[in-house]
Scaffold this motif. Sequence first.
Motif, PDB file in Angstrom:
ATOM      1  N   MET A 109      50.248  37.425   3.450  1.00 33.84           N
ATOM      2  CA  MET A 109      48.963  37.883   3.963  1.00 33.84           C
ATOM      3  C   MET A 109      49.001  39.402   4.027  1.00 33.84           C
ATOM      4  O   MET A 109      49.907  39.973   4.633  1.00 33.84           O
ATOM      5  N   THR A 110      48.038  40.048   3.382  1.00 32.96           N
ATOM      6  CA  THR A 110      48.076  41.513   3.338  1.00 32.96           C
ATOM      7  C   THR A 110      47.029  42.145   4.246  1.00 32.96           C
ATOM      8  O   THR A 110      47.176  43.292   4.658  1.00 32.96           O
ATOM      9  N   ALA A 111      45.957  41.415   4.530  1.00 36.57           N
ATOM     10  CA  ALA A 111      44.891  41.979   5.370  1.00 36.57           C
ATOM     11  C   ALA A 111      44.011  40.843   5.872  1.00 36.57           C
ATOM     12  O   ALA A 111      44.083  39.724   5.365  1.00 36.57           O
ATOM     13  N   VAL A 163      37.685  34.022  10.601  1.00 36.29           N
ATOM     14  CA  VAL A 163      38.595  35.032  10.063  1.00 36.29           C
ATOM     15  C   VAL A 163      38.606  34.885   8.548  1.00 36.29           C
ATOM     16  O   VAL A 163      38.563  33.765   8.036  1.00 36.29           O
ATOM     17  N   SER A 164      38.659  36.003   7.836  1.00 35.47           N
ATOM     18  CA  SER A 164      38.826  35.950   6.389  1.00 35.47           C
ATOM     19  C   SER A 164      40.092  36.732   6.052  1.00 35.47           C
ATOM     20  O   SER A 164      40.214  37.909   6.398  1.00 35.47           O
ATOM     21  N   ALA A 165      41.053  36.060   5.408  1.00 33.21           N
ATOM     22  CA  ALA A 165      42.354  36.693   5.158  1.00 33.21           C
ATOM     23  C   ALA A 165      42.563  36.888   3.663  1.00 33.21           C
ATOM     24  O   ALA A 165      42.137  36.063   2.849  1.00 33.21           O
ATOM     25  N   THR A 166      43.240  37.976   3.324  1.00 30.65           N
ATOM     26  CA  THR A 166      43.602  38.225   1.931  1.00 30.65           C
ATOM     27  C   THR A 166      45.034  37.758   1.718  1.00 30.65           C
ATOM     28  O   THR A 166      45.953  38.238   2.402  1.00 30.65           O
ATOM     29  N   LEU A 167      45.208  36.814   0.793  1.00 24.98           N
ATOM     30  CA  LEU A 167      46.547  36.282   0.511  1.00 24.98           C
ATOM     31  C   LEU A 167      46.959  36.713  -0.887  1.00 24.98           C
ATOM     32  O   LEU A 167      46.175  36.606  -1.838  1.00 24.98           O
ATOM     33  N   VAL A 194      40.836  33.616   1.955  1.00 24.25           N
ATOM     34  CA  VAL A 194      40.695  32.298   2.579  1.00 24.25           C
ATOM     35  C   VAL A 194      40.054  32.475   3.953  1.00 24.25           C
ATOM     36  O   VAL A 194      40.266  33.487   4.625  1.00 24.25           O
ATOM     37  N   ALA A 195      39.286  31.460   4.336  1.00 29.56           N
ATOM     38  CA  ALA A 195      38.592  31.517   5.625  1.00 29.56           C
ATOM     39  C   ALA A 195      39.231  30.553   6.604  1.00 29.56           C
ATOM     40  O   ALA A 195      39.772  29.515   6.207  1.00 29.56           O
ATOM     41  N   ALA A 196      39.199  30.897   7.867  1.00 29.34           N
ATOM     42  CA  ALA A 196      39.720  30.021   8.923  1.00 29.34           C
ATOM     43  C   ALA A 196      38.974  30.339  10.213  1.00 29.34           C
ATOM     44  O   ALA A 196      38.363  31.408  10.337  1.00 29.34           O
ATOM     45  N   ALA A 197      39.039  29.396  11.144  1.00 23.96           N
ATOM     46  CA  ALA A 197      38.406  29.657  12.440  1.00 23.96           C
ATOM     47  C   ALA A 197      39.256  30.618  13.260  1.00 23.96           C
ATOM     48  O   ALA A 197      38.734  31.452  14.000  1.00 23.96           O
ATOM     49  N   VAL A 223      42.198  36.012  16.849  1.00 20.79           N
ATOM     50  CA  VAL A 223      43.518  36.297  16.271  1.00 20.79           C
ATOM     51  C   VAL A 223      44.560  36.326  17.385  1.00 20.79           C
ATOM     52  O   VAL A 223      44.351  36.960  18.429  1.00 20.79           O
ATOM     53  N   PHE A 224      45.676  35.642  17.153  1.00 21.37           N
ATOM     54  CA  PHE A 224      46.712  35.519  18.183  1.00 21.37           C
ATOM     55  C   PHE A 224      48.070  35.899  17.600  1.00 21.37           C
ATOM     56  O   PHE A 224      48.279  35.845  16.383  1.00 21.37           O
TER      57      PHE A 224
END
Length: 495
Positions: free
Chosen positions: A127-129, A137-141, A151-154, A280-281
Amino acid sequence: MAEDGVLICGAGPVGLTLAIELRRFGVPVRIIDKAAARTDRSKAVVIWCRSLELFARAGLADSLVAAGNKVPHGSILDGAETIAQLDFAELETLYPFALVIPQTETERILEEHLVTLGVSVERQTEMTAFTTSDTGVSATLRAADGAERQVAAASLVGCDGAHSTVRHALGFNFEGSTQMSDWLLADLMLAGPIGEDRILIYWHADGILAIFPMGAGRFRIVADLGPAQQEGPRADPTLAEVVALVAERGPQGITGSNPIWLTCFRINERKVEHYGQGRVFLAGDAAHVHSPAGGQGMNTGMQDAFNLAWKLALVHAGGAGPKLLDSYSIERSAVGDLVLSNATRLTDMALLRNPLAQAVRNSVVHFVLGLSQVRRKAERQLGELDITYAKSPLSVSVVPPPDDLPDAGERLPVPVAGLGARALFTVLGNAGEPAALAAEYPHLVDADTGDDPPGEGLWIVRPDGYVGLVAAPGDLPSAQDYLEAVGRGRRLVEW
Ligand SMILES: Cc1cc2nc3c(=O)[nH]c(=O)nc-3n(C[C@H](O)[C@H](O)[C@H](O)COP(=O)(O)OP(=O)(O)OC[C@H]3O[C@@H](n4cnc5c(N)ncnc54)[C@H](O)[C@@H]3O)c2cc1C
């Protein structure tokens, strides 16, 4: 994974624990790790009683115990002289021992179990950002070939270790310091007059030497080598140097062979103030690192995961409002502070070099740990059985509990069948309260776990086995108030 699931960044012991908990509570999970394979470095070698109790709810304690060495005793020594003894065997738990097990084995067992729950770790995925919004949350993998995808996640949980990308992206300070003293770590086979049922801590005048029996002749050795003489890390020790150090500070007549890992390290003591922000945790080493004294780091991280998982699951299922998640940072940051200060205290004691100070330390510890109540407190603390969330907004005592029974925030010491099988509260009462509250709050109360209370009273117990509410027998209004507050995210008490 559905967009309403949880993205876990990092598949070390903490990320794996969290993934298992979330999956068994029915939450969609994606777990990624930038490494191609599990680590072959067994940093942590002890799993303590409380972690095993929590793993038992997932049906995992037996596999872990079978793969490790049950060590019921500990000794602090000065040469042949015993300064103090610790005896975990009489602790009131189903797991009255330190389970000495290589971290590689722990991770193997956790990952294999996760696969049986239908989730595989996505490896070579970094995960870079990430960005956050009101809805998720939208993460860059990034894959090994450099290809990137979103990718999206709650929610996102950073279980990505001491150099956490998630923590950096949040801009959180990792307050603390690096100690400028060198430590030696050795995993090897030892032979000679040394048992496998006792952790040995030698307080030698030149520094501490600790020996952990991993079973079948394999041992972990940790020793302090004194103030660092150079900027960078010290060169790895040789087998001969390790054996010589054992002879100098520890038991006599011991030979060493088959070195598995010989290295030197420095101690970092750092912690974030808050364990999350919005969706985010942070959990595990991403949130706290400290001295390995007491072997609490991985255990504390796993218990972060146990604490967070049921809360995320309840919110995901719509049983509770998102406010419930605020209690995660409040509860676990307080535990982190305590673990850090205890580890620092133990390390400082071990690092004493002044002969007079060492003599005073040895006498005081001999006297104090000779008192059975103090010794039992130390054993419970090491076993993490005395962790309490008494100051949490989720802990409410309407009446004081009867003698020796748990108060709000404390661990329920007696096992209750089915407790924690689902992310639901258990009601213990003998005036029909369990059935009444399960019928009224089916999204919060488990209808299958109601049982007789451990004494006169009404208890609401959280899925992680800590008491939420203590009320008088038949006090349904207090129980309803508690569950309403959790369900609606209303503040139970100000925080
Ligand atoms: C010498 C030593 C002895 C110890 N002994 C004990 C002990 O006996 N008992 C104990 O409880 N603790 C002990 N500890 C502490 C324990 O090892 C750690 O607390 C534990 O490993 C932390 O687990 P974790 O899952 O939080 O992080 P890690 O084990 O560090 O795992 C983090 C994972 O995240 C991945 N990752 C990182 N960044 C990214 C990214 N951007 N994208 C995707 N993946 C990423 C990494 O590849 C890694 O797999 C010891 C530590 C040391 C140094």
